[in-house]
Design an enzyme around this catalytic site. Sequence first.
Site, PDB file in Angstrom:
ATOM      1  N   ASP A  68      -1.185  -2.459  -4.560  1.00  0.00           N
ATOM      2  CA  ASP A  68      -1.845  -1.846  -3.396  1.00  0.00           C
ATOM      3  C   ASP A  68      -3.331  -2.206  -3.408  1.00  0.00           C
ATOM      4  O   ASP A  68      -3.985  -2.169  -4.456  1.00  0.00           O
ATOM      5  CB  ASP A  68      -1.664  -0.323  -3.436  1.00  0.00           C
ATOM      6  CG  ASP A  68      -2.249   0.353  -2.212  1.00  0.00           C
ATOM      7  OD1 ASP A  68      -3.407   0.802  -2.291  1.00  0.00           O
ATOM      8  OD2 ASP A  68      -1.573   0.430  -1.184  1.00  0.00           O
ATOM      9  N   ILE A  69      -3.866  -2.542  -2.234  1.00  0.00           N
ATOM     10  CA  ILE A  69      -5.295  -2.881  -2.129  1.00  0.00           C
ATOM     11  C   ILE A  69      -6.113  -1.595  -2.129  1.00  0.00           C
ATOM     12  O   ILE A  69      -5.860  -0.690  -1.326  1.00  0.00           O
ATOM     13  CB  ILE A  69      -5.579  -3.679  -0.839  1.00  0.00           C
ATOM     14  CG1 ILE A  69      -4.751  -4.964  -0.824  1.00  0.00           C
ATOM     15  CG2 ILE A  69      -7.063  -3.999  -0.721  1.00  0.00           C
ATOM     16  CD1 ILE A  69      -4.833  -5.732   0.480  1.00  0.00           C
TER      17      ILE A  69
ATOM     18  N   GLU B  42      -0.826  -2.237   3.281  1.00  0.00           N
ATOM     19  CA  GLU B  42      -1.493  -3.061   2.277  1.00  0.00           C
ATOM     20  C   GLU B  42      -0.753  -3.064   0.948  1.00  0.00           C
ATOM     21  O   GLU B  42      -1.329  -3.381  -0.098  1.00  0.00           O
ATOM     22  CB  GLU B  42      -2.941  -2.586   2.074  1.00  0.00           C
ATOM     23  CG  GLU B  42      -3.085  -1.172   1.545  1.00  0.00           C
ATOM     24  CD  GLU B  42      -3.180  -0.126   2.646  1.00  0.00           C
ATOM     25  OE1 GLU B  42      -3.768   0.938   2.392  1.00  0.00           O
ATOM     26  OE2 GLU B  42      -2.650  -0.362   3.746  1.00  0.00           O
TER      27      GLU B  42
END
Length: 549
Positions: free
Chosen positions: A421-422, A464
């Site tokens: 995950d960003i 994301e």
Amino acid sequence: MANHKVPLFSAQDERELRKQLSLLLHSSASNQTQDLINKLLQNYTPDKSKKEPSLTRFRYLSAVLMEQLIILLQEQQDFKLSRWTVFFEVLNYFPFTSKNFMPLNLKDKIYCSASEYSAYQSDIFIPLQLSYLLAQLEDSAIAYSLLKPLADRISFTSPFVHLIYHLALTRILILKGKRLDFTKLWLKLIIEYYKEDGSETALYLIIQWLRMINWGRNASLKKKVLQAYSNDWKYNKSLLSAFILNELVTLENHLLKPEEKIRYIHILLSLPSAFLSFEQLQYLYFFAGNYYSGVEQNFPKSIRAYHHSTYYLQKSWLALQNLSQFLREHLSSEQIVQIMPYLEKKVISLANQINLQNSIYVDTLHKNYLLINELYHQVEALSITDHLTGLKNRHYLHNNLYHTFQLAARHKVPISFAILDIDHFKQVNDLYGHLAGDYVLQTLAELLLSYFRKSDVIIRYGGEEFLLVLFDIKKENMLELMEGFRAKIENYEFIYQDNNFHITISIGCLCNCLSCLNDIVLNSYIEKTDKALYAAKEAGRNTIVCFTE
């Protein structure tokens, strides 16, 4: 076959002409300027009488004058940017009325000086607009009758008014066939504006000059003039760049290939729409629609381009209605009767464009009917692919991986999962825009594909988040691999437009799972991986957590 003498200019002629034009640019007094202009034109007209040059000779003379002026102006050491660029942009908003007024930012630029504001408020502005617009409609008689009484009130104290007056006058001269007077006035204007505001304004004026000439079968001369502008001007995305590229696009196809035109159109359509008129924008999108349909065979792009073209065609109709209303409000009934043929010509031109556009639009739909059927067969493939990143999506995970899981179970190959995950992805969108966010997702997808093995499955899981499924990898190797990728992203410099920035990622892992042969087991593995990701976030982000019972 008749032997027509073509008034070509030799290289020596061009060098001599350039010397004379250089003297013009540096002439000190207005009477000296006029004398030099008269002498120059006497040298290049067919005889010493006042007889007008032939149309062909006039075109060649105009082209060589423009070309040499462009070369000289681009060589000037004291080059400075124009203060009056906005004047040329504002012309697209004529007439100024309560229903059709220019944007406030342009208004503020135009009337920042007291002289410009007072000119706009004075009784001179309405007849000035009328004359300019009637000249554009090719009615020289009424245009000149309105313009002539204003001559003594025009000066450089109000440069915008000065520009409108002379654009109208030059147009009237060419409509009346006064080619020598037309050429003299353009040379005088370019010299005056060069001295008042520098080379850039003079280069703008040359485009206006070029537009007023009917090049006919000598359109190759027009192309030669446009090619004299340096690439710096063609591609710097200024208003002048828009003027140059738009004139290139309108050349006939034998002078400029469609492939070159569409490249210029892409640049033009990336510029502010205020740089071009509604009719110019309509033509650009119409050409693009034809190109996408006929050359690229890209049905969706062609339809979008046609929709934009229709939008600007409607705006052109509204502008014509506004022009008609303005003329009815300010001209006498006798004058209205006189200009009706010119207005009707404009109406017929727009009506023909609508008919042509509708015809080609229907033809495009017909040609692409078979392509639409083919698209249906592609839906299955598209449904397992994320359109933004090109990675597999969640449908692929649940519908297409089971045969791989079964093969892994048969050979007792362990499976590991990771969810990436960003961190603070919303900040990227907020700071740089959603297109920058899309760029980050696309770049991250490319980095994932280049970093991991071809046998590893990489899925855009949502937003994301990315899900990774890795086969036959030990826990220590899995963690080492993930740490390497985390560090790679932390140090990677993302460059979007003029913005350089970094991001970090958090990763949750689940290692050495038994084969998943049904949705319940698969979902439980993903749920555990997601819990590990949550723990990584809670631990401060930019880290890796492996799930433990």
